[in-house]
Design a protein around this motif. Structure first.
Motif, PDB file in Angstrom:
ATOM      1  N   ASP A   8      13.517   0.671  -7.077  1.00  0.00           N
ATOM      2  CA  ASP A   8      12.520  -0.293  -7.538  1.00  0.00           C
ATOM      3  C   ASP A   8      11.161   0.162  -7.016  1.00  0.00           C
ATOM      4  O   ASP A   8      10.856   0.014  -5.831  1.00  0.00           O
ATOM      5  N   SER A   9      10.350   0.711  -7.907  1.00  0.00           N
ATOM      6  CA  SER A   9       9.070   1.298  -7.492  1.00  0.00           C
ATOM      7  C   SER A   9       8.037   0.261  -7.084  1.00  0.00           C
ATOM      8  O   SER A   9       6.982   0.613  -6.538  1.00  0.00           O
TER       9      SER A   9
ATOM     10  N   GLU B 273       3.481  -5.925 -15.311  1.00  0.00           N
ATOM     11  CA  GLU B 273       3.621  -6.372 -13.925  1.00  0.00           C
ATOM     12  C   GLU B 273       4.186  -5.256 -13.043  1.00  0.00           C
ATOM     13  O   GLU B 273       3.656  -4.977 -11.959  1.00  0.00           O
ATOM     14  N   ALA B 274       5.248  -4.592 -13.499  1.00  0.00           N
ATOM     15  CA  ALA B 274       5.854  -3.517 -12.714  1.00  0.00           C
ATOM     16  C   ALA B 274       4.876  -2.364 -12.536  1.00  0.00           C
ATOM     17  O   ALA B 274       4.811  -1.744 -11.476  1.00  0.00           O
ATOM     18  N   SER B 275       4.108  -2.070 -13.585  1.00  0.00           N
ATOM     19  CA  SER B 275       3.108  -1.004 -13.522  1.00  0.00           C
ATOM     20  C   SER B 275       2.069  -1.293 -12.450  1.00  0.00           C
ATOM     21  O   SER B 275       1.772  -0.447 -11.593  1.00  0.00           O
ATOM     22  N   VAL B 276       1.514  -2.494 -12.474  1.00  0.00           N
ATOM     23  CA  VAL B 276       0.456  -2.864 -11.532  1.00  0.00           C
ATOM     24  C   VAL B 276       0.992  -2.935 -10.103  1.00  0.00           C
ATOM     25  O   VAL B 276       0.366  -2.426  -9.165  1.00  0.00           O
ATOM     26  N   LEU B 277       2.162  -3.542  -9.917  1.00  0.00           N
ATOM     27  CA  LEU B 277       2.725  -3.666  -8.573  1.00  0.00           C
ATOM     28  C   LEU B 277       3.093  -2.301  -7.996  1.00  0.00           C
ATOM     29  O   LEU B 277       2.989  -2.082  -6.789  1.00  0.00           O
ATOM     30  N   THR B 278       3.507  -1.375  -8.859  1.00  0.00           N
ATOM     31  CA  THR B 278       3.829  -0.022  -8.399  1.00  0.00           C
ATOM     32  C   THR B 278       2.572   0.686  -7.917  1.00  0.00           C
ATOM     33  O   THR B 278       2.567   1.320  -6.851  1.00  0.00           O
ATOM     34  N   VAL B 279       1.489   0.595  -8.692  1.00  0.00           N
ATOM     35  CA  VAL B 279       0.229   1.209  -8.274  1.00  0.00           C
ATOM     36  C   VAL B 279      -0.246   0.586  -6.959  1.00  0.00           C
ATOM     37  O   VAL B 279      -0.715   1.295  -6.061  1.00  0.00           O
ATOM     38  N   LEU B 280      -0.112  -0.712  -6.826  1.00  0.00           N
ATOM     39  CA  LEU B 280      -0.525  -1.398  -5.601  1.00  0.00           C
ATOM     40  C   LEU B 280       0.283  -0.901  -4.402  1.00  0.00           C
ATOM     41  O   LEU B 280      -0.277  -0.635  -3.327  1.00  0.00           O
ATOM     42  N   ALA B 281       1.585  -0.743  -4.596  1.00  0.00           N
ATOM     43  CA  ALA B 281       2.439  -0.255  -3.508  1.00  0.00           C
ATOM     44  C   ALA B 281       2.057   1.172  -3.109  1.00  0.00           C
ATOM     45  O   ALA B 281       2.008   1.509  -1.923  1.00  0.00           O
ATOM     46  N   LEU B 282       1.772   2.000  -4.096  1.00  0.00           N
ATOM     47  CA  LEU B 282       1.372   3.383  -3.821  1.00  0.00           C
ATOM     48  C   LEU B 282       0.034   3.432  -3.092  1.00  0.00           C
ATOM     49  O   LEU B 282      -0.186   4.269  -2.208  1.00  0.00           O
ATOM     50  N   THR B 283      -0.859   2.527  -3.471  1.00  0.00           N
ATOM     51  CA  THR B 283      -2.161   2.444  -2.799  1.00  0.00           C
ATOM     52  C   THR B 283      -1.989   2.066  -1.337  1.00  0.00           C
ATOM     53  O   THR B 283      -2.638   2.632  -0.449  1.00  0.00           O
TER      54      THR B 283
END
Length: 222
Positions: free
Chosen positions: A58-59, A85-95
Motif C-alpha cells: 500500500d503506497s 486519493e491514493a495518488s495524492v496520499l502516495t505523493v504525500l508519503a514520499l514527500t
C-alpha cells in the motif's frame, strides 16, 4: 537535495495500470533498475514475470514505503490513475520520506495542482503509449518539467556546456533546437525573463518551452 541520490540509476514505479506497466517496461529495457509497486495482488502476479522486481504494498502508507527502502532510489514515478486519493496520499508519503525526485501522473489540471502542492516535483499527463518517452525524460537532465495535453512542455534545464557564453540572439538563427527560451537564472542572481541579449552562463538554469521531444533533446545537450 542530494545530487548523488538524485543521479542514482534506480527508479520506483508505483501503480501498474497501462501507463505504469509501459513505463516500467521501457525503463527496464533501458537497463535501469526498477522497483514496481502495486496494491493489487493480481497485477503484481501478472507483471512479476516481465519486470525484475514487483512488490505488493500500500503506497499510501509511509511505513510500507520505508520498509521497501524506496529512498535508496533516485527517482519515483507515481503512475496511479484510477484513484485520485491514493495518488495524492502516495505523493504525500514520499514527500515525508524526503524522496529527491517525485514524478506524478495527473488526470486533470485540478489533480496536477494538488500533486504539486503536496510535494510532486514533476507532473505529467501521459497516455499509455507515451510510457517510453516519459521514461527517457525521467532519466534525462531535465530539472523540472510540466507536460500539457497537446504534446507541449515547459521545463527547466541546466545551460549546456556547448552554449556557455553565447547569447539567445546568437542561437536564434539556428532552429535545430526547436525550443524557445523564456527565462534564465544566473547563479547568485534572481530569475529573469529572457531577451536577445541574455548571455548563457555556466551553471545557469534556463526555462524553455516547446514540443516534448525537442525539450528532451535540448536537455540532453552537453
Amino acid at each position: 537535495m542530494s545530487a548523488g541520490r538524485a543521479d542514482s540509476g534506480g527508479i520506483v514505479v508505483i501503480g501498474l495500470g497501462r501507463f505504469g506497466c509501459h513505463l516500467a517496461g521501457s525503463l527496464t529495457r533501458m537497463g535501469r533498475e526498477v522497483l514496481a509497486i502495486d496494491r493489487d495482488p493480481e497485477k503484481v502476479q501478472r507483471w512479476s514475470a516481465q519486470l525484475d522486481r514487483v512488490v505488493q504494498a500500500d503506497s499510501t502508507e509511509e511505513g510500507a514505503l520505508r520498509q521497501l527502502d524506496v529512498t535508496s532510489f533516485g527517482r519515483v514515478v507515481v503512475a496511479i490513475g484510477a484513484s485520485l486519493e491514493a495518488s495524492v496520499l502516495t505523493v504525500l508519503a514520499l514527500t515525508e520520506l524526503g524522496m529527491p525526485q517525485i514524478w506524478a501522473r495527473a488526470t486533470s489540471q485540478k489533480h496536477a495542482r494538488i500533486l504539486s502542492s503536496v510535494g510532486a516535483h514533476h507532473v505529467i499527463f501521459p497516455e499509455a503509449e507515451t510510457g517510453e518517452r516519459v521514461a527517457h525524460l525521467i532519466v534525462s537532465r531535465v530539472l523540472d518539467f510540466v507536460e500539457f495535453d497537446d504534446d507541449f512542455a515547459i521545463a527547466s534545464v541546466r545551460v549546456p556546456e556547448s552554449l556557455v557564453g553565447r547569447t539567445l540572439l546568437d542561437l536564434r538563427p539556428d532552429d535545430r533546437y526547436g525550443v524557445r527560451v523564456i527565462g534564465a537564472k544566473v547563479p547568485g542572481e534572481p530569475f529573469r525573463y529572457a531577451s536577445d541579449s541574455t548571455r548563457l552562463a555556466k551553471g545557469g538554469v534556463l526555462v524553455v518551452e516547446g514540443g516534448i521531444d525537442q525539450v528532451q533533446r535540448f536537455a540532453g545537450l552537453s
